[in-house]
Design an enzyme around this catalytic site. Structure first.
Site, PDB file in Angstrom:
ATOM      1  N   GLU A 133       3.264   4.074   2.174  1.00 26.89           N
ATOM      2  CA  GLU A 133       3.667   2.725   1.760  1.00 26.89           C
ATOM      3  C   GLU A 133       4.046   2.669   0.279  1.00 26.89           C
ATOM      4  O   GLU A 133       4.864   1.839  -0.127  1.00 26.89           O
ATOM      5  CB  GLU A 133       2.547   1.734   2.084  1.00 26.89           C
ATOM      6  CG  GLU A 133       2.475   1.424   3.576  1.00 26.89           C
ATOM      7  CD  GLU A 133       1.251   0.618   3.965  1.00 26.89           C
ATOM      8  OE1 GLU A 133       1.416  -0.455   4.575  1.00 26.89           O
ATOM      9  OE2 GLU A 133       0.120   1.063   3.667  1.00 26.89           O
ATOM     10  N   GLU A 154      -2.231   3.786  11.100  1.00 24.56           N
ATOM     11  CA  GLU A 154      -3.257   2.755  11.072  1.00 24.56           C
ATOM     12  C   GLU A 154      -3.627   2.193  12.439  1.00 24.56           C
ATOM     13  O   GLU A 154      -4.804   1.914  12.710  1.00 24.56           O
ATOM     14  CB  GLU A 154      -2.811   1.607  10.158  1.00 24.56           C
ATOM     15  CG  GLU A 154      -2.872   1.923   8.681  1.00 24.56           C
ATOM     16  CD  GLU A 154      -1.611   2.586   8.150  1.00 24.56           C
ATOM     17  OE1 GLU A 154      -1.484   2.727   6.927  1.00 24.56           O
ATOM     18  OE2 GLU A 154      -0.748   2.966   8.976  1.00 24.56           O
TER      19      GLU A 154
END
Length: 701
Positions: A133, A154
């Site tokens: 990210e 995730e």
């Protein structure tokens, strides 16, 4: 945090080092290196995020003053960053704590798009979760061409990519490709993206050689700043394309999991809204999702599973001292069928030693040689091995008919048909040929290793090395120790498994070991329900809440009905009516019928063929179970079997049951494995009278 000019940093800090790099244009690029100063990968918790935020704020001041022209972020050797600090996440108990961490991540990362100068991410190694990210927030991204671990895992853990991933990734590479990384890859075995794919999809702008990756990245950044290199961007998906992508993946999640897995559903909602939402709104939605999920039982289960498959898998319980392992410089494999060839290629690739294979006649040996050749050719065609490596593999594997070729080997693995007397005969023949210290291993999935070793002069050298099919993909090996196996033989088996890149779990010699014993108990309960009158379609769909990779009948089809029934017969003989035989399945097997239709590309191939109902007779009202009844029967049976595995000492702890089921049977991370599910749902208390894990393990309460 101080910023220095020159080529080396003057201050070593916890997570971020900054140095100025002077470009050929005379401009200055501030290079931020993420480095925790430890041997383990860099992760980011509150302290690391706070420090990175301070560093970026300092660069914004410098950019405003015109002292730097760009900022770049990279990592220490091998890693950009491995994401968030999972150990820290495990300590969160209140939603407000989760919201605070989510907002800190956003406040830090979005600075990379708000510095007033272009930002670059030099992805020098693995970039996972929050690590990737960081790259998504940068204006430009380079990647080392040997990087193979780019991922947003995730949802596998019970989270969402909540530091901008769910919002930015679909805008960069398109909604469909983004959902493949956000939902499909994590839930499909945590598959990774490599550098070549990253460039092809637009996740990275250019792949550069790893030998001088940082230097090349700096040069490339200078060319971009000078206008010498132009980077084209993928246009944003239109509304229909975007919504179709979300609908497709939502249907897949519903088909496999139903509504019992909040993380992928929340991720889908975030991606669905990301096309039109402004960053403030999108990031607030990510914050809300993380606030809820960071204190959920699903995350606790995911973190428990993550810990098992990392720390516990690295130090197997009960493994002998590794120094006792014997050197393995040549390996023999008895048989040259598909499983044997898979084993040979794995050993040749990983151990880089000669492998000799033996078949009973030249026709079978020739078929084995062709399978080796075609498999290696396929690997080369897909770019999984270089031409040089393909040639090395072909030259290191030989297939013949002479038993004497095993004489110089240090380890021989038998991979012949699952018939005890055949395997005993193989070992007896081998013992007359090989050295007294050569380790003899069996790849049996259910038979008694002890009985295979009976009558040998050196039964202490016999162990089980149970690899799972497909060998290259399945990460588990069950190392089976008999009462007479020597520490040296067992240590050698563990060492070979590790050298092959597998996670080994030591198991005692009981029929079915762990994975097949539990899988067959599960399949036996489903088949028994159908034999008693439950419709096959009801029984097949009943386990959907578990989110397993395959429905029961699809698993039987993959393994093959004859093999399934053979293992079931072995366990029935050993354990009686806990593993009831199935006349209906035997009839289908004898007739050579499929239990699921041929694949047609629609996804329906994973569901049972309703036409096989005739083998079981018409569904009956009396004795039939509904879907919940079938699920309850399966969970009650699995609870009983886990209790017996521990009572019999097949494994030393319930954690090893979970490790086996996660790595060997694809039991989902979001459940934490089998035992946490049985504890959370009360089955262990009802069936065994007590929980198997301490309260709070893999759950909030």
């Amino acid at each position: 945090m101080t910023t220095t000019k020159g080529t080396t940093p003057t201050e070593h800090v916890t997570h971020a080092l900054v140095r100025d790099v002077h470009l050929a244009t005379g401009d200055v690029l501030a290079l931020v290196t993420l480095d925790n100063g430890e041997d383990r990968p860099t992760t980011l918790g509150p302290a690391g995020l706070t420090e990175l935020r301070e560093v970026l704020l300092a660069q914004r001041e410098r950019a405003t003053a015109g002292r730097i022209a760009a900022v770049a972020v990279t990592g220490k050797p091998g890693y950009l960053a491995a994401g968030a600090d999972l150990r820290g996440m495990a300590t969160l108990t209140r939603r407000e704590q989760g919201l605070e961490l989510a907002r800190l991540g956003h406040d830090t990362y979005r600075l990379l798009g708000e510095l007033g100068v272009p930002t670059f991410c030099f992805i020098n190694g693995a970039a996972l979760g929050g690590g990737l990210e960081i790259a998504l927030h940068c204006t430009y991204r380079t990647v080392a061409s040997d990087v193979r671990a780019l991922a947003l895992p995730e949802t596998m853990l019970g989270l969402v990519p909540g530091w901008g991933g769910a919002t930015l990734l679909p805008r960069i590479i398109g909604a469909r490709a983004a959902l493949a990384m956000i939902v499909e890859a994590p839930l499909g075995g945590n598959r990774m993206t490599d550098a070549a794919t990253a460039v092809r999809t637009g996740l990275a702008d250019v792949a550069l050689h790893p030998a001088d990756f940082l230097e090349q990245s700096v040069v490339w950044a200078g060319q971009v700043l000078a206008g010498e290199v132009s980077v084209e961007r993928r246009p944003l998906d239109d509304e229909q394309t975007w919504s179709d992508a979300v609908a497709t993946v939502r249907a897949q999640v519903d088909h496999r999991f139903g509504t019992d897995t909040p993380a992928p559903l929340r991720a889908l909602d975030l991606v669905a809204a990301a096309r039109t939402a402004d960053l403030d709104t999108a990031y607030a939605a990510e914050d809300d999702a993380l606030g809820d999920l960071l204190v959920s039982d699903q995350l606790r289960a995911g973190l428990y599973a993550f810990d098992l498959t990392n720390r516990r898998a690295r130090t197997p319980a009960g493994a002998p001292d590794p120094s006792l392992a014997l050197p393995v410089r040549a390996v023999g494999i008895v048989g040259a069928g598909l499983m044997a060839v898979q084993l040979a290629l794995l050993v040749a690739r990983r151990l880089r030693v000669p492998v000799v294979m033996r078949e009973l006649d030249e026709e079978k040996a020739a078929a084995g040689r062709e399978t080796v050749r075609s498999t290696v050719a396929s690997l080369a065609a897909k770019g999984r091995v270089t031409d040089a490596e393909a040639n090395r593999l072909l030259s290191s594997i030989s297939v013949g008919t002479e038993l004497s070729t095993f004489a110089p080997t240090d380890l021989v693995i038998e991979a012949v048909t699952e018939i005890l007397e055949v395997k005993k005969r193989v070992f007896a023949e081998l013992e007359a040929i090989v050295r007294p210290d050569t380790v003899l291993a069996t790849n049996t999935s259910a038979l008694s290793v002890t009985r295979m070793a009976q009558g040998l002069r050196h039964p202490e050298r016999v162990v089980g090395l149970h690899f799972f099919n497909p060998v290259a993909q399945m990460p588990l090996v069950e190392v089976v120790r008999t009462a007479g196996s020597s520490d040296a033989a067992v240590a050698t088996a563990f060492a070979v498994a590790a050298a092959c890149g597998k996670s080994a779990v030591g198991v005692a010699d009981r029929p079915g070991f762990v994975v097949n014993r539990l899988l067959l108990r599960q399949l036996a309960e489903v088949a028994a329900a159908v034999e008693r009158g439950t419709p096959v379609e009801v029984a097949d769909a009943a386990l959907r809440p578990l989110g397993l990779p395959m429905r029961p009948f699809a698993l039987m089809q993959l393994v093959g009905l004859p093999v399934t029934l053979h293992v079931l017969g072995t366990l029935h003989e050993a354990f009686g009516e806990r593993f009831p035989l199935s006349p209906g399945l035997e009839q289908l097997s004898a007739a050579g019928r499929r239990v699921v239709p041929e694949p047609d590309g629609t996804g329906r191939e994973r569901e049972v063929d309703p036409a096989i109902q005739d083998a079981f007779g018409a569904p009956a009202r009396e004795g039939a179970l509904d879907a919940q009844g079938v699920l309850d029967a399966v969970l009650a049976g699995l609870t009983q079997e886990v209790g017996l595995l521990l009572e019999e000492g097949v494994v030393s702890a319930p954690q090893d049951v979970d490790l086996c089921m996660i790595l060997g049977a694809g039991f989902p991370f979001h459940l934490g494995g089998l035992v946490p599910l049985l504890d959370r749902t009360g089955w262990t208390t009802r069936v065994l009278g007590h929980r198997l894990l301490p309260a709070g393990v893999a759950s909030i309460g």
